[in-house]
Design a protein around this motif. Sequence first.
Motif, PDB file in Angstrom:
ATOM      1  N   ASN A   1       2.527   2.740  -7.607  1.00  0.00           N
ATOM      2  CA  ASN A   1       3.463   3.632  -8.278  1.00  0.00           C
ATOM      3  C   ASN A   1       2.797   4.528  -9.323  1.00  0.00           C
ATOM      4  OD1 ASN A   1       6.478   4.240  -8.730  1.00  0.00           O
ATOM      5  ND2 ASN A   1       5.752   3.799 -10.813  1.00  0.00           N
ATOM      6  N   HIS A   2       1.598   4.185  -9.758  1.00  0.00           N
ATOM      7  CA  HIS A   2       0.884   5.007 -10.725  1.00  0.00           C
ATOM      8  C   HIS A   2       0.186   6.205 -10.065  1.00  0.00           C
ATOM      9  CE1 HIS A   2       1.640   1.672 -13.439  1.00  0.00           C
ATOM     10  NE2 HIS A   2       1.217   2.428 -14.436  1.00  0.00           N
ATOM     11  N   PHE A   3       0.183   6.251  -8.738  1.00  0.00           N
ATOM     12  CA  PHE A   3      -0.477   7.325  -8.002  1.00  0.00           C
ATOM     13  C   PHE A   3       0.554   8.313  -7.459  1.00  0.00           C
ATOM     14  CE2 PHE A   3      -3.500   3.902  -7.931  1.00  0.00           C
ATOM     15  CZ  PHE A   3      -4.753   4.510  -7.950  1.00  0.00           C
ATOM     16  N   ASP A   4       0.121   9.558  -7.299  1.00  0.00           N
ATOM     17  CA  ASP A   4       0.939  10.541  -6.591  1.00  0.00           C
ATOM     18  C   ASP A   4       0.715  10.443  -5.084  1.00  0.00           C
ATOM     19  OD1 ASP A   4       2.083  11.791  -8.914  1.00  0.00           O
ATOM     20  OD2 ASP A   4       0.129  12.705  -9.277  1.00  0.00           O
ATOM     21  N   VAL A   5      -0.527  10.152  -4.690  1.00  0.00           N
ATOM     22  CA  VAL A   5      -0.853   9.939  -3.278  1.00  0.00           C
ATOM     23  C   VAL A   5      -2.059   9.010  -3.224  1.00  0.00           C
ATOM     24  CG1 VAL A   5      -2.266  12.060  -3.194  1.00  0.00           C
ATOM     25  CG2 VAL A   5      -1.404  11.055  -1.064  1.00  0.00           C
ATOM     26  N   ILE A   6      -2.008   8.049  -2.317  1.00  0.00           N
ATOM     27  CA  ILE A   6      -3.097   7.073  -2.221  1.00  0.00           C
ATOM     28  C   ILE A   6      -3.339   6.729  -0.750  1.00  0.00           C
ATOM     29  CG2 ILE A   6      -1.501   5.129  -2.596  1.00  0.00           C
ATOM     30  CD1 ILE A   6      -3.855   3.692  -4.039  1.00  0.00           C
ATOM     31  N   ALA A   7      -4.610   6.673  -0.383  1.00  0.00           N
ATOM     32  CA  ALA A   7      -4.996   6.241   0.961  1.00  0.00           C
ATOM     33  C   ALA A   7      -5.093   4.720   0.975  1.00  0.00           C
ATOM     34  CB  ALA A   7      -6.338   6.860   1.343  1.00  0.00           C
ATOM     35  N   ILE A   8      -4.606   4.109   2.039  1.00  0.00           N
ATOM     36  CA  ILE A   8      -4.614   2.650   2.166  1.00  0.00           C
ATOM     37  C   ILE A   8      -5.342   2.270   3.447  1.00  0.00           C
ATOM     38  CG2 ILE A   8      -3.224   0.553   2.347  1.00  0.00           C
ATOM     39  CD1 ILE A   8      -2.861   1.856  -0.333  1.00  0.00           C
ATOM     40  N   GLN A   9      -6.252   1.301   3.343  1.00  0.00           N
ATOM     41  CA  GLN A   9      -6.939   0.760   4.514  1.00  0.00           C
ATOM     42  C   GLN A   9      -6.510  -0.702   4.733  1.00  0.00           C
ATOM     43  OE1 GLN A   9      -9.369   1.841   1.792  1.00  0.00           O
ATOM     44  NE2 GLN A   9      -8.605   3.853   2.386  1.00  0.00           N
ATOM     45  N   GLU A  10      -6.709  -1.181   5.959  1.00  0.00           N
ATOM     46  CA  GLU A  10      -6.425  -2.562   6.382  1.00  0.00           C
ATOM     47  C   GLU A  10      -4.936  -2.896   6.408  1.00  0.00           C
ATOM     48  OE1 GLU A  10      -8.777  -5.959   5.490  1.00  0.00           O
ATOM     49  OE2 GLU A  10     -10.574  -4.798   4.998  1.00  0.00           O
ATOM     50  N   ILE A  11      -4.116  -1.930   6.810  1.00  0.00           N
ATOM     51  CA  ILE A  11      -2.708  -2.237   7.088  1.00  0.00           C
ATOM     52  C   ILE A  11      -2.660  -2.878   8.473  1.00  0.00           C
ATOM     53  CG2 ILE A  11      -0.394  -1.275   7.372  1.00  0.00           C
ATOM     54  CD1 ILE A  11      -1.405   1.156   5.714  1.00  0.00           C
ATOM     55  N   CYS A  12      -2.066  -4.044   8.563  1.00  0.00           N
ATOM     56  CA  CYS A  12      -2.092  -4.797   9.828  1.00  0.00           C
ATOM     57  C   CYS A  12      -1.008  -4.329  10.801  1.00  0.00           C
ATOM     58  CB  CYS A  12      -1.960  -6.286   9.541  1.00  0.00           C
ATOM     59  SG  CYS A  12      -3.371  -6.963   8.632  1.00  0.00           S
ATOM     60  N   THR A  13      -0.967  -4.987  11.952  1.00  0.00           N
ATOM     61  CA  THR A  13      -0.069  -4.585  13.038  1.00  0.00           C
ATOM     62  C   THR A  13       1.391  -4.559  12.597  1.00  0.00           C
ATOM     63  OG1 THR A  13      -1.590  -5.547  14.660  1.00  0.00           O
ATOM     64  CG2 THR A  13       0.673  -5.144  15.391  1.00  0.00           C
ATOM     65  N   ASP A  14       1.826  -5.614  11.957  1.00  0.00           N
ATOM     66  CA  ASP A  14       3.218  -5.728  11.515  1.00  0.00           C
ATOM     67  C   ASP A  14       3.429  -4.850  10.283  1.00  0.00           C
ATOM     68  OD1 ASP A  14       5.774  -6.455  10.875  1.00  0.00           O
ATOM     69  OD2 ASP A  14       5.339  -8.568  10.489  1.00  0.00           O
ATOM     70  N   LEU A  15       4.330  -3.897  10.372  1.00  0.00           N
ATOM     71  CA  LEU A  15       4.580  -2.970   9.266  1.00  0.00           C
ATOM     72  C   LEU A  15       5.602  -3.496   8.261  1.00  0.00           C
ATOM     73  CD1 LEU A  15       4.606   0.501  11.067  1.00  0.00           C
ATOM     74  CD2 LEU A  15       2.855  -0.420   9.535  1.00  0.00           C
ATOM     75  N   TRP A  16       6.149  -4.666   8.522  1.00  0.00           N
ATOM     76  CA  TRP A  16       7.155  -5.196   7.591  1.00  0.00           C
ATOM     77  C   TRP A  16       6.619  -5.343   6.164  1.00  0.00           C
ATOM     78  CZ3 TRP A  16       7.220  -9.725   4.703  1.00  0.00           C
ATOM     79  CH2 TRP A  16       8.407 -10.003   4.047  1.00  0.00           C
ATOM     80  N   PRO A  17       5.399  -5.862   5.936  1.00  0.00           N
ATOM     81  CA  PRO A  17       4.901  -5.956   4.558  1.00  0.00           C
ATOM     82  C   PRO A  17       4.797  -4.590   3.869  1.00  0.00           C
ATOM     83  CG  PRO A  17       3.624  -7.374   5.990  1.00  0.00           C
ATOM     84  CD  PRO A  17       4.463  -6.505   6.876  1.00  0.00           C
ATOM     85  N   LEU A  18       4.367  -3.556   4.612  1.00  0.00           N
ATOM     86  CA  LEU A  18       4.308  -2.220   4.039  1.00  0.00           C
ATOM     87  C   LEU A  18       5.706  -1.740   3.670  1.00  0.00           C
ATOM     88  CD1 LEU A  18       2.843   0.430   3.340  1.00  0.00           C
ATOM     89  CD2 LEU A  18       3.075   1.088   5.743  1.00  0.00           C
TER      90      LEU A  18
END
Length: 388
Positions: free
Chosen positions: A77-94
């Motif tokens: 929440n402190h970022f305006d835009v952030i790249a994220i790596q290692e998001i797994c198959t299941d998108l529910w946590p995201l």
Amino acid sequence: MPYYYPLKKLKNADLRLRTVEGLQRLRKQLKDERFPSKKTSESLILGTWNLRNFDDDRFNYGPRLYESFYYIAEIINHFDVIAIQEICTDLWPLKRVMNILDKDYDYIVTDVTHSSIGGNQERLGFIYNKSKVTFTGIAGEIVLPPKLMISEVASKKRQFARTPFGVDFQSGWFKFFFSTVHIFFGSNSPSSPKYQRRVQEIEAVAKYIAKEAKHSDSNHILVGDFNIKKAGSAGFNALEKNGFTVVTNNKGSNRDQTKFYDQISFRSKKNELAFLEPERKDRVIQFFNSIFRDEDYGTYKPIMKERIADKLKTARAALKTATSKTAKKKLNNQIASLTAARKTDASLRAYYDEWRTFQASDHLPLWVEIKIDFSDQYLEKLKVMDNQ
């Protein structure tokens, strides 16, 4: 502001108190470390974070606790835009993190990279604040032309293990094509083919984007987990020799801040990149100062013991019905590992040191604040345009 209201309804008072105090420590830390406040029309806060194995339990340390999602959301929440790596198959946590974030946040992610080419079944993505950053509608993965394909040994030509991902954004006057990578790790031995593959992946993505930048009216930003050990290494040099300006920090981005795996780099248009506080070299968030601290081991000890017991029960039941040698071997290894972890207080403490990286991450977020308001410069240009 993140959506804290569900914490009020928590029936577990201990969990609510622990989560609130963790959030308060995080917020205080970021304020004390002078993390920039969001300036709607003046600047953009962008970053990158390898969010370890987000979020499945293939390594026996997960899944994440209820509170962990709040801590992750608080940082993002402190970022305006952030790249994220290692998001797994299941998108529910995201999606769970997105539900905690301010309603103005949205995300764009790739499909899953195939494990047969070293992709670990993970995704790359971006989380951005729509009130500050506009997605222009252009997004794509990088597929290498034959002459740029990775060839660490003469007999092989290959694409990236995890395909780089780029998205076109605009914030204020600032147009930028934001690309993220998770570079193949392989080996730390510089003479090994696997190390050469790592370096060649960095060289390939840098060359590709550098070429694209020459024909683009956007600034190009390349970030992510490059698995670079330090400045001056072959991977780091591959960025600089292709015209990228790399943001430098005094400390690294791994958990003990001794390695510089993660990087933020720019290939910008002339006079279109200006850092706020350019002298700063502390743009790394060491969140273990506030959450899952060394002194919190006693708090999480009973939670870990309960989870280990549940995992052992499940693994032993699965072993009774397993038929293949591979499945039996995997389950026996899991049982042995978990049994050893809970054997003594010292072994459980060692387990905690790894376990907490699967609650937060083993990588630390990087950030940079850049200027996005060039209206004064534009007016000056208009004033003299008839004289040129």
